[in-house]
Design an enzyme around this catalytic site. Structure first.
Site, short mmCIF file in Angstrom:
data_model
loop_
_atom_site.label_atom_id
_atom_site.label_comp_id
_atom_site.label_asym_id
_atom_site.label_seq_id
_atom_site.Cartn_x
_atom_site.Cartn_y
_atom_site.Cartn_z
N CYS A 61 0.86 -1.18 0.00
CA CYS A 61 0.00 0.00 0.00
C CYS A 61 0.90 1.23 0.00
O CYS A 61 2.12 1.14 0.13
CB CYS A 61 -0.91 -0.01 1.23
SG CYS A 61 0.02 0.06 2.79
N HIS A 88 -0.05 -5.67 19.19
CA HIS A 88 0.34 -5.26 17.85
C HIS A 88 0.99 -3.88 17.94
O HIS A 88 0.52 -3.00 18.67
CB HIS A 88 -0.88 -5.20 16.93
CG HIS A 88 -0.53 -5.01 15.48
ND1 HIS A 88 -0.24 -3.77 14.94
CD2 HIS A 88 -0.40 -5.90 14.46
CE1 HIS A 88 0.04 -3.90 13.67
NE2 HIS A 88 -0.06 -5.18 13.34
N GLU A 114 0.93 -1.28 16.10
CA GLU A 114 0.04 -0.16 15.84
C GLU A 114 -0.83 0.15 17.05
O GLU A 114 -1.06 1.32 17.38
CB GLU A 114 -0.84 -0.44 14.62
CG GLU A 114 -1.73 0.73 14.26
CD GLU A 114 -2.72 0.44 13.15
OE1 GLU A 114 -3.83 1.00 13.20
OE2 GLU A 114 -2.38 -0.34 12.24
N SER A 152 -0.95 -8.40 10.53
CA SER A 152 -2.37 -8.45 10.85
C SER A 152 -3.23 -8.45 9.60
O SER A 152 -4.14 -9.27 9.44
CB SER A 152 -2.74 -7.26 11.74
OG SER A 152 -4.13 -7.21 11.97
#
Length: 336
Positions: free
Chosen positions: A21, A136, A138, A236
């Site tokens: 991305c 995680h 993030e 993830s």
């Protein structure tokens, strides 16, 4: 003269969008450009993105991966340190500044947007509910934007239904960017059922790239005998794609990092293969897997394209004077 046995036919449904991305592409570019501008070593706190192939490729160029800033030797205090695309708690740049380190923040702009949404909830007097996976990076980074106790993590519908909110305070929620859209919808419904006045973020938290990749897999999965997702076990968004493929009708779905991980003895006789890649997985590995199937099957490519992505996130201003060439990124994108 003996006839060679014919390869069995195989249709490979190749998803689009897939792979990198804009946020991942930007993060990798930041490390590459920093190496070009400042020379090795460039330190990177945590894996820049969750992909071992990418990490090893950057290590070969001179990047050094660390978990904490105190691992940087005194002799290299002038070397740049890059923060990963997943984002970091506020304490990390504060620590870098206290150590007089030069740092480059490669946090994905869409993750930064979630940080701002969480801070906006708090500014408006709301307790923040973060939907995400414990541990995680993030999630750690998002929770670290606010004071301790200002954020509660909820992972599942069951946890949402049982969540006890602090007394006398409004609630607002945000989500990890890489979750399954379907799973997150269920958690949000459970929260809204229990707390009808809970406030949504000002904009969607799950990023466009996560949604696009899931929708492409949903379109390609029905009737697939096997669906392969290229990605790392700690990614993830890649793991969510495996789940999406099976829910959408693939008979079986697997996560693989390289062609060498494909369990050929278990693949058996298949007629249709679905293939996609998580947002941290380089296109060069997708090509490698297609070639591995072509060696064993008479493969025909069929594109399953559900969206076109044109997003481009600029790198840090201090790096924009350095030219980035196709050759610089060939280790992940393949030869031009």
């Amino acid at each position: 003269m003996l006839d060679r046995p014919q390869k069995p036919p195989l249709t490979i449904r190749l998803c689009g969008p897939r792979g990198f991305c804009a946020g991942v592409d930007r993060a990798i570019q930041i490390v590459v450009l920093a190496l070009k501008k400042y020379g090795a070593p460039v330190y990177v706190r945590h894996e820049i993105v969750h992909n071992r192939y990418v990490v090893e490729g950057l290590q070969n160029l001179g990047a050094v991966f660390i978990e904490e800033l105190d691992e940087i030797p005194d002799a290299h205090r002038d070397s740049p340190v890059v923060f990963s695309a997943h984002g970091v708690p506020k304490s990390v740049p504060a620590d870098a500044e206290a150590r007089n380190l030069f740092y480059l923040d490669a946090t994905c702009p869409l993750v930064s947007k979630v940080h701002k949404q969480a801070m906006r909830h708090q500014r408006l007097g709301r307790h923040v509910v973060l939907i995400g996976h414990a541990g995680h990076p993030e999630v750690i980074g998002t929770m670290g934007q606010l004071p301790e106790g200002a954020v509660s993590l909820v992972e599942t519908e069951a946890e949402a239904s049982a969540f006890d909110a602090p007394d006398g305070v409004e609630l607002g929620f945000v989500t990890q960017t890489t979750l399954s859209v379907a799973d997150t919808a269920g958690v949000i419904r459970a929260l809204e059922t229990r707390f009808p006045n809970i406030k949504a973020p000002a904009a969607e938290s799950i990023c466009y790239a996560t949604t696009n990749r899931q929708e492409a897999v949903q379109a390609a999965a029905p009737g697939a005998d096997l669906f392969l997702i290229v990605g790392a076990p700690n990614s993830s968004n890649s793991k969510r794609l495996v789940e999406v493929a099976e829910r959408a009708g693939a008979k079986r779905s697997l996560l693989v990092q390289r062609a060498s991980e494909i369990p050929w003895d278990e693949v058996g006789e298949i007629g249709t293969l679905g293939l996609s890649a998580g947002a941290s997985a380089p296109e060069i590995i997708v090509d490698e897997i297609i070639e591995a199937f072509r060696q064993r099957f008479n493969a025909t490519l069929e594109l399953a394209i559900t969206a076109e992505e044109t997003e481009n996130f600029p790198v840090n201003r201090v790096l924009r004077d350095v030219e980035l060439t196709a050759a610089d990124m060939a280790f992940v994108n393949g030869a031009a």
